[in-house]
Design an enzyme around this catalytic site. Structure first.
Site, PDB file in Angstrom:
ATOM      1  N   LYS A 173       0.840  -1.190   0.000  1.00 48.01           N
ATOM      2  CA  LYS A 173       0.000   0.000   0.000  1.00 48.01           C
ATOM      3  C   LYS A 173       0.879   1.245   0.000  1.00 48.01           C
ATOM      4  CE  LYS A 173      -2.037   2.485   3.224  1.00 48.01           C
ATOM      5  NZ  LYS A 173      -2.003   3.803   2.556  1.00 48.01           N
ATOM      6  N   GLU A 248      10.334   1.685  10.041  1.00 44.17           N
ATOM      7  CA  GLU A 248      11.246   2.801   9.737  1.00 44.17           C
ATOM      8  C   GLU A 248      10.455   4.073   9.990  1.00 44.17           C
ATOM      9  OE1 GLU A 248      14.291   2.238   9.100  1.00 44.17           O
ATOM     10  OE2 GLU A 248      14.135   0.091   8.794  1.00 44.17           O
ATOM     11  N   CYS A 282      13.314  11.836   5.551  1.00 43.31           N
ATOM     12  CA  CYS A 282      13.477  11.436   6.955  1.00 43.31           C
ATOM     13  C   CYS A 282      14.919  11.616   7.419  1.00 43.31           C
ATOM     14  CB  CYS A 282      13.037   9.992   7.124  1.00 43.31           C
ATOM     15  SG  CYS A 282      13.874   8.896   5.967  1.00 43.31           S
ATOM     16  N   GLU A 384       9.554  16.219  15.525  1.00 41.89           N
ATOM     17  CA  GLU A 384       9.801  16.185  14.079  1.00 41.89           C
ATOM     18  C   GLU A 384       8.886  17.192  13.373  1.00 41.89           C
ATOM     19  OE1 GLU A 384       8.447  12.758  11.713  1.00 41.89           O
ATOM     20  OE2 GLU A 384      10.441  12.722  10.800  1.00 41.89           O
TER      21      GLU A 384
HETATM   22  P1  NAD Z   1       2.124   8.106   8.075  1.00 45.24           P
HETATM   23  O1  NAD Z   1       2.540   7.288   9.238  1.00 45.24           O
HETATM   24  O2  NAD Z   1       0.990   9.034   8.247  1.00 45.24           O
HETATM   25  O3  NAD Z   1       1.725   7.169   6.853  1.00 45.24           O
HETATM   26  C1  NAD Z   1       2.624   6.237   6.298  1.00 45.24           C
HETATM   27  C2  NAD Z   1       1.835   5.114   5.647  1.00 45.24           C
HETATM   28  O4  NAD Z   1       1.172   4.376   6.667  1.00 45.24           O
HETATM   29  C3  NAD Z   1       0.750   5.574   4.691  1.00 45.24           C
HETATM   30  O5  NAD Z   1       0.675   4.659   3.627  1.00 45.24           O
HETATM   31  C4  NAD Z   1      -0.505   5.527   5.554  1.00 45.24           C
HETATM   32  O6  NAD Z   1      -1.680   5.359   4.803  1.00 45.24           O
HETATM   33  C5  NAD Z   1      -0.216   4.306   6.397  1.00 45.24           C
HETATM   34  N1  NAD Z   1      -0.874   4.277   7.714  1.00 45.24           N
HETATM   35  C6  NAD Z   1      -1.179   5.306   8.526  1.00 45.24           C
HETATM   36  N2  NAD Z   1      -1.744   4.857   9.655  1.00 45.24           N
HETATM   37  C7  NAD Z   1      -1.790   3.508   9.561  1.00 45.24           C
HETATM   38  C8  NAD Z   1      -2.249   2.461  10.412  1.00 45.24           C
HETATM   39  N3  NAD Z   1      -2.786   2.713  11.609  1.00 45.24           N
HETATM   40  N4  NAD Z   1      -2.115   1.185  10.003  1.00 45.24           N
HETATM   41  C9  NAD Z   1      -1.544   0.910   8.811  1.00 45.24           C
HETATM   42  N5  NAD Z   1      -1.111   1.837   7.949  1.00 45.24           N
HETATM   43  C10 NAD Z   1      -1.218   3.127   8.332  1.00 45.24           C
HETATM   44  O7  NAD Z   1       3.436   8.857   7.573  1.00 45.24           O
HETATM   45  P2  NAD Z   1       3.560   9.909   6.393  1.00 45.24           P
HETATM   46  O8  NAD Z   1       3.005  11.215   6.875  1.00 45.24           O
HETATM   47  O9  NAD Z   1       3.061   9.306   5.139  1.00 45.24           O
HETATM   48  O10 NAD Z   1       5.150  10.025   6.251  1.00 45.24           O
HETATM   49  C11 NAD Z   1       5.937  10.904   6.977  1.00 45.24           C
HETATM   50  C12 NAD Z   1       6.641  10.172   8.099  1.00 45.24           C
HETATM   51  O11 NAD Z   1       7.408   9.097   7.567  1.00 45.24           O
HETATM   52  C13 NAD Z   1       7.634  11.057   8.829  1.00 45.24           C
HETATM   53  O12 NAD Z   1       7.500  10.816  10.214  1.00 45.24           O
HETATM   54  C14 NAD Z   1       8.981  10.556   8.342  1.00 45.24           C
HETATM   55  O13 NAD Z   1      10.063  10.751   9.224  1.00 45.24           O
HETATM   56  C15 NAD Z   1       8.708   9.113   8.151  1.00 45.24           C
HETATM   57  N6  NAD Z   1       9.677   8.497   7.242  1.00 45.24           N
HETATM   58  C16 NAD Z   1      10.605   7.651   7.764  1.00 45.24           C
HETATM   59  C17 NAD Z   1      11.557   7.072   6.936  1.00 45.24           C
HETATM   60  C18 NAD Z   1      12.601   6.128   7.475  1.00 45.24           C
HETATM   61  O14 NAD Z   1      13.268   5.486   6.672  1.00 45.24           O
HETATM   62  N7  NAD Z   1      12.764   6.015   8.766  1.00 45.24           N
HETATM   63  C19 NAD Z   1      11.534   7.357   5.572  1.00 45.24           C
HETATM   64  C20 NAD Z   1      10.564   8.229   5.080  1.00 45.24           C
HETATM   65  C21 NAD Z   1       9.624   8.791   5.924  1.00 45.24           C
END
Ligand code: NAD
Length: 480
Positions: A173, A248, A282, A384
């Site tokens: 997804k 991650e 990130c 963050e």
């Molecule tokens: P998010 O957690 O809102 O969403 C990420 C994904 O998870 C999306 O596909 C979303 O639909 C899904 N999701 C959300 N809640 C869920 C749940 N309860 N169960 C299952 N799936 C769920 O994050 P975002 O806003 O899309 O991305 C930004 C975040 O990602 C920032 O915190 C950033 O630091 C982090 N990030 C981390 C890395 C890494 O490698 N550590 C890399 C890129 C981004």
């Protein structure tokens, strides 16, 4: 409006509930496509298809699996310009960045793990004259991959490619905020001859579609990249079901600059590590710690270099800062800029919303923002923000730099600038981050372990770490 479809069992199909979400064009500020808001029933369909495909895929000769993954990589390369344009429109990032970083890296992910499918090996442990152990590393079965919006195709394929290379079938997804290149990937998989059901791409919101993937009993492993908040929720659902999880998550990365660094190189790289992709990576360094003797010189040079960055239409090849990915994220960043000022921070540059002329007049643009004068433990320095916002802080001793660097709940990456080799190693060992860059940033070797400590996640991606995550280890002991 373009209406996206799910890719299930080798076909593009509508969500069973016929529900869609608006997908926005961030540079314009208007919706331009409809994303399926899939739910449990679509996940069920995809899991059934993946389960049926597993025997064929996991037993296929590795060379054949490798060929299919290479074909996908070649198709991504051949569509680089198209995919870069789609990625830029969908996420707001400059098209030049998508064409030179995101899309080439998506192809590299498939190419790298296609090779891993051939080269992956396992251990053998010899017990003198009594026994030989060998480890079988077998695919898990059906696995789930969930990715965020900031590097859409790059991070989506970073999970899917090793999962497939190891012989699993996948329910994947992408973020509902940036679904377009994942939809293109569905078509690429069809063109590449990917057997039906091996990869299934579902679109939808986290709480519906994502959560249904995480809790499905047949899906035995979840590889997730996203926020620490969602990671925590996922862990709480997946742990009692004894799923393997790789998380991650977020970061608040320190960029530690010592007075003896190569100043010019450091300034050039620090501009990138602060503001590349609007700071929505990130791994961006959001807390810049500078040794006091060069603090003033640093601030002057850094502010001057930042003021040169062109904010503009993501389609303009000259643009360095594009649009912020969504209105809620735009509001969040602006909230944090106001909070930083309430906390006593002084804006050295930026801090404002940008209103562009022409077609981007209603897009979500924010100036690259540098803030000083804040204590290390205020909210701005602990939470963050994930946008074009950095703070600068002076330090006097190595111990003080370390204490500030390690003061947050996060531990994803850190950058250290010094020409003193001994200090570089000493700091690298003590900074609490999963990834340390010395005198560089975002210099990536796909074989290395990738991931964070503390609230930045658990598990590591990359190279054999990913292949191990997507396989189940079984020890076989033969008595001699
Ligand atoms: P998010 O957690 O809102 O969403 C990420 C994904 O998870 C999306 O596909 C979303 O639909 C899904 N999701 C959300 N809640 C869920 C749940 N309860 N169960 C299952 N799936 C769920 O994050 P975002 O806003 O899309 O991305 C930004 C975040 O990602 C920032 O915190 C950033 O630091 C982090 N990030 C981390 C890395 C890494 O490698 N550590 C890399 C890129 C981004």
């Amino acid at each position: 409006m373009i209406q996206l479809k799910n890719y299930i069992n080798g076909k593009l199909i509508q969500p069973l509930n016929n529900q869609y979400l608006d997908n926005y064009h961030p540079a314009i500020g208007l919706p331009y496509s409809l994303v399926p808001d899939s739910d449990e029933r679509d996940v069920e369909l995809a899991v059934a298809a993946a389960g049926a495909a597993f025997e064929g895929w996991s037993n296929m000769q590795a060379e054949q699996r490798c060929k299919i993954l290479l074909k996908i990589a070649d198709l991504i390369d051949s569509k680089n310009d198209l995919l870069a344009e789609i990625e830029s429109i969908d996420s707001g990032k400059p098209v030049k960045l998508a064409a030179t970083l995101d899309i080439p890296r998506a192809a590299s992910n498939f190419r790298f793990f296609a090779a891993a499918a051939l080269q992956f090996a396992s251990e053998s442990h010899h017990m003198e004259n009594s026994a030989i152990n060998y480890t079988l590393r077998q695919p898990i079965g059906v696995v789930g991959c969930i990715s965020p919006w900031n590097l859409p195709l790059y991070l989506f394929t970073w999970k899917i490619a090793p999962a497939l290379a190891a012989g699993n079938c996948v329910i994947a997804k992408p973020s509902e905020v940036t679904p377009m290149t994942a939809f293109e990937l569905s078509k690429i998989c069809m063109e590449a001859g990917m057997p039906a059901g091996v990869l299934n791409i579902l679109h939808g919101a986290g709480p519906h579609c994502g959560a249904a993937i995480v809790k499905h009993s047949t899906i035995k492993a979840i590889s997730f990249t996203g926020s620490t908040r969602a990671g925590k929720e996922i862990a709480s659902v997946a742990a009692p079901l004894f799923k393997k999880i790789s998380l991650e998550l977020g970061g608040k990365n320190p960029n530690i600059i010592f007075a003896d660094c190569d100043f010019e190189k450091m300034i050039r790289t620090t501009v990138l590590s602060s503001f590349n992709n609007q700071g929505e990576i990130c791994l961006c360094g959001s807390r810049i710690l500078v040794e006091r003797p060069i603090y003033e010189k640093f601030v002057t040079a850094f502010v001057a270099a930042t003021k040169q960055l062109k904010i503009g239409d993501p389609m303009d090849p000259e643009t360095f800062i594009g649009a912020i990915v969504s209105k809620p994220h735009f509001d969040k960043i602006n909230y944090h800029i106001r909070l930083a000022q309430e906390e006593g921070g002084k804006l050295l540059c930026g801090g404002n919303v940008v209103q562009l002329a022409g077609r981007c007049a209603n897009g979500w643009f924010i100036e690259p923002t540098i803030i000083e004068g804040l204590p290390w433990d205020c909210r701005t320095n602990q939470e963050e923000i994930f946008g074009p916002v950095v703070t600068v802080m002076p330090f006097d001793t190595e111990a003080e730099a370390l204490q500030i660097a390690n003061s947050t709940s996060y531990g994803l990456s850190a950058t250290i600038w010094t020409e003193n080799l001994t200090r570089a190693h000493r700091m690298a060992a003590q900074v609490q981050s999963g990834i340390i860059w010395i005198n560089c940033w975002l210099h990536r070797d796909l074989r290395t372990p990738f991931g964070g400590m503390k609230n930045s996640g658990t598990g590591r991606e990359g190279g054999n770490e990913a292949m191990r995550f997507f396989t189940e280890a079984k020890n076989v002991c033969i008595k001699l």
